[in-house]
Scaffold this motif. Structure first.
Motif, short mmCIF file in Angstrom:
data_model
loop_
_atom_site.label_atom_id
_atom_site.label_comp_id
_atom_site.label_asym_id
_atom_site.label_seq_id
_atom_site.Cartn_x
_atom_site.Cartn_y
_atom_site.Cartn_z
N THR A 83 7.35 3.11 -5.30
CA THR A 83 6.10 3.86 -5.22
C THR A 83 4.87 3.42 -6.40
O THR A 83 3.61 4.11 -5.31
CB THR A 83 6.68 5.42 -5.69
OG1 THR A 83 7.76 5.14 -4.22
CG2 THR A 83 5.72 6.69 -5.42
N LYS A 116 9.52 8.54 2.50
CA LYS A 116 9.69 9.29 1.11
C LYS A 116 7.67 9.77 1.20
O LYS A 116 8.21 10.02 0.73
CB LYS A 116 10.56 9.03 0.37
CG LYS A 116 11.58 9.67 -0.31
CD LYS A 116 12.55 9.14 -0.55
CE LYS A 116 12.16 7.71 -1.51
NZ LYS A 116 13.13 6.76 -2.90
N ASN A 117 7.43 8.12 1.08
CA ASN A 117 6.06 8.10 0.02
C ASN A 117 4.55 8.43 1.56
O ASN A 117 3.02 8.11 1.67
CB ASN A 117 5.50 7.02 0.33
CG ASN A 117 5.95 6.32 -1.43
OD1 ASN A 117 5.72 6.93 -2.10
ND2 ASN A 117 7.47 6.18 -0.98
#
Length: 141
Positions: A83, A116-117
């Motif tokens: 991330t 998710k990002n």
């Protein structure tokens, strides 16, 4: 009239890649008034040896960031490092004036990680191999 040769190759040829890149840059500048294609790499190095461990390879051009390759060794996954690399890529793309980014991943690789990002899928091309597809994703920066 002379016939030029067409050669199929499976090897990287820096001179060939330079000619193609230079030709595209010149064309883009002629048509768009801008030729701003630049590599954008986020490199993870071992703190002691300086060895390259993983990271992201991409580029920016005409307001768009392309994330071409992203890899971390399995022992580094799930730690939040991926991330951080993705955020660094996106931040640098914004600094360069990009308003969107695109990538493709394979269905068994990391579509969930990108979702998710904040990335969204905009297309999928199925492979002839059962259960495998290319997933195309984008994100507004």
């Amino acid at each position: 009239m002379k016939t030029n040769a067409i050669v199929v190759s499976d090897s990287a040829e820096p001179d060939f890649e330079r000619v193609i890149a230079q030709g595209l840059d010149e064309f883009n500048e002629q048509v768009a008034g801008l030729s701003d294609r630049r590599p954008l790499n986020i490199i993870v190095r071992d703190a002691d040896s300086n060895e390259v461990l993983g990271g992201a390879v991409g580029r920016t051009s005409l307001g768009l960031a392309f994330l071409d390759r992203f890899h971390l060794p399995s022992q580094m996954r799930g730690s939040g490092l991926g991330t951080k690399i993705l955020e660094a890529f996106e931040d640098e793309a914004r600094q360069r004036g990009c308003s969107s980014a695109v990538l493709y991943t394979i269905s068994f690789q990391a579509p969930g990680f990108y979702e998710k990002n904040g990335w969204t899928s905009f297309g999928e091309i199925r492979s002839e191999r059962e259960g495998i597809s290319r997933v195309f994703m984008s994100k507004k920066l």
